[in-house]
Scaffold this active site. Structure first.
Site, short mmCIF file in Angstrom:
data_model
loop_
_atom_site.label_atom_id
_atom_site.label_comp_id
_atom_site.label_asym_id
_atom_site.label_seq_id
_atom_site.Cartn_x
_atom_site.Cartn_y
_atom_site.Cartn_z
N ARG A 48 0.82 -1.22 0.00
CA ARG A 48 0.00 0.00 0.00
C ARG A 48 0.86 1.27 0.00
O ARG A 48 0.40 2.34 -0.39
CB ARG A 48 -0.99 0.01 1.17
N TYR A 102 -14.08 11.16 -20.00
CA TYR A 102 -14.50 9.84 -19.53
C TYR A 102 -15.55 10.04 -18.42
O TYR A 102 -15.38 10.90 -17.54
CB TYR A 102 -13.27 9.09 -18.98
N ASP A 174 -5.35 12.63 -19.64
CA ASP A 174 -5.69 11.22 -19.63
C ASP A 174 -5.23 10.67 -20.97
O ASP A 174 -5.81 10.99 -22.00
CB ASP A 174 -7.20 11.07 -19.42
N LYS A 199 -6.92 -0.63 -20.07
CA LYS A 199 -7.17 -0.61 -21.51
C LYS A 199 -5.92 -1.08 -22.26
O LYS A 199 -5.53 -2.21 -22.11
CB LYS A 199 -7.62 0.80 -21.91
C1 LIG Z 1 -11.64 3.30 -18.68
C2 LIG Z 1 -11.16 4.68 -18.65
C3 LIG Z 1 -10.90 5.33 -17.43
C4 LIG Z 1 -11.14 4.68 -16.09
O1 LIG Z 1 -10.33 3.57 -15.90
P1 LIG Z 1 -10.68 2.35 -14.92
O2 LIG Z 1 -9.49 1.49 -15.06
O3 LIG Z 1 -11.96 1.75 -15.41
O4 LIG Z 1 -10.84 2.93 -13.56
C5 LIG Z 1 -10.42 6.61 -17.48
N1 LIG Z 1 -10.21 7.25 -18.65
C6 LIG Z 1 -10.47 6.67 -19.84
C7 LIG Z 1 -10.23 7.43 -21.09
C8 LIG Z 1 -10.95 5.37 -19.88
O5 LIG Z 1 -11.22 4.80 -21.06
#
Ligand SMILES: *Cc1c(COP(=O)(O)O)cnc(C)c1O
Length: 381
Positions: A48, A102, A174, A199
């Site tokens: 952690r 998102y 992001d 992803k």
């Molecule tokens: C899926 C996604 C998130 C969130 O991610 P998690 O792993 O589901 O918490 C944030 N930004 C984008 C662009 C995403 O596609």
């Protein structure tokens, strides 16, 4: 291992790997311990606290790929987003962010941060003037996502960085849709780069993780928040992610190539009304995409002729491509943004964002492009 190369293909394979003297294996061993012997003069390893070896293997690899000093790995993309924002923004401060974000991020900023007295402005004009107009005296952060979901709009990273620096504001992006193979925002001066590693970085639709990549000084501000929110990533999942990252450059190359072929096929199809893909010369921000991206990515969306019902007929006729949420995996999947990312907002709000009922999003996988196209052709006819 000391790596001299700056090539992403090489960094994917070798950066961050650590060796065990005992077994001579060429992969990082997995250290699942949560209890460590300690030395009164040294920091205690504890998962952690974000300082165990398997976490470090991942963060070193991603930091090398993003070209940042360091990084943190957390248990989801949202843990990375919420942790990074909470670590850098305080009560009474203000955030500027684009209105096409998102869904989880949008919810976090508008519904949760709001409870902690952090203000925000949503920008709907995604050029420098739009962002500039939203800056206030107390603005601490500009937050962007490019290409945007689901319309693949491109925001000028360099222009946003210049604007932020002029006003002494931090910038955060992001970078989930592109991965560091297709876009390295830190190269343009972005302060904090976030990934949902669930992803493309994970890439096989079988793990959840998040990344914050930045310089040491900012990571030190974010770390206490991240540690005490407790969204750390387990050593075993870190290992899976490290393994996935070894093929990231290879996978992204195939995603890029396939998506381009699919976009061209869709463009030429009489049943398709519009295609949103930054790799197409007809995309309104194509030149900008070419400037700031090394590849155009595996995500695209398109509108079919007809009505909302026809989207379901289309889904129903697909044989290989599954209707599923999420993105960035080796398999091609599709969804209707009206039902998924933008399902909870009103039809008027969707219209304002330009998201029509006949819009279909595609996360193009690494199968043979011929087979992806054949499936789409069948479903469109
Ligand atoms: C899926 C996604 C998130 C969130 O991610 P998690 O792993 O589901 O918490 C944030 N930004 C984008 C662009 C995403 O596609």
């Amino acid at each position: 291992m000391k790596i001299q190369s700056q090539s992403p293909e090489t960094l994917c394979v070798h950066a961050g790997t650590f060796f065990s003297e005992e077994d001579g294996g060429i992969n990082s061993p997995i250290f699942p311990s949560t209890a460590f012997r300690y030395d009164q003069n040294a920091a205690v390893p504890y998962a952690r606290y974000l300082n165990v070896p398997n976490q470090e293997a991942v963060t070193q690899k991603v930091a090398a790929l993003e070209g940042t000093e360091t990084a943190l790995v957390l248990s989801s993309g949202m843990a990375a987003i919420s942790g990074a924002i909470m670590g850098l923004v305080k009560q009474g401060e203000h955030i500027v962010f684009q209105d096409s974000l998102y869904g989880g991020t949008q919810y976090f900023i508008t519904e949760i941060l709001d409870q902690f007295g952090v203000a925000y402005t949503l920008v709907n004009q995604h050029n420098v003037e739009g962002f500039h107009a939203a800056i206030q005296e107390n603005t601490k952060l500009i937050y962007i996502e490019t290409p945007s979901n689901p319309l693949l709009e491109i925001i000028d990273i360099e222009a946003i960085v210049t604007l932020a620096k002029e006003h002494g504001i931090l910038s955060m992006i992001d970078n989930t849709f592109t991965s560091p193979i297709n876009q390295q925002p830190a190269h343009w001066g972005i302060d904090v780069v976030i990934h949902s590693a669930t992803k493309y970085l994970g890439g096989h639709s079988d793990l959840m993780a998040g990344i914050i990549a930045s310089r040491e000084e900012l990571i030190q501000k974010i770390k206490p928040v991240a540690i005490n929110f407790g969204a750390c990533l387990d050593a075993r999942v870190c290992y899976l992610l490290e393994r996935s990252l070894k093929t990231l450059a290879l996978r992204i190359k195939q995603h890029n190539q396939n998506a381009m072929e699919v976009a061209e096929f869709l463009m030429a199809h009489p049943k398709v009304e519009a295609v949103y893909y930054p790799g197409l010369a007809t995309h309104p921000n194509h030149a900008l995409a070419k400037k700031q991206m090394n590849g155009f990515g595996g995500m695209l969306s398109f509108e079919i002729q007809g009505e909302y019902e026809d989207v379901h007929h289309f889904f129903g006729r697909l044989q290989m491509i599954d209707r599923a949420v999420s993105l960035g995996g080796v398999e091609t999947i599709t969804c209707s943004p009206r039902e998924t990312s933008h399902g909870k907002i009103s039809p008027e709000a969707r219209q304002k964002l330009g998201i029509r009922d006949t819009l279909i999003r595609l996360s193009v996988g690494i199968e043979d492009a011929k087979d992806i196209i054949a499936d789409l052709e069948r479903a469109l006819t």
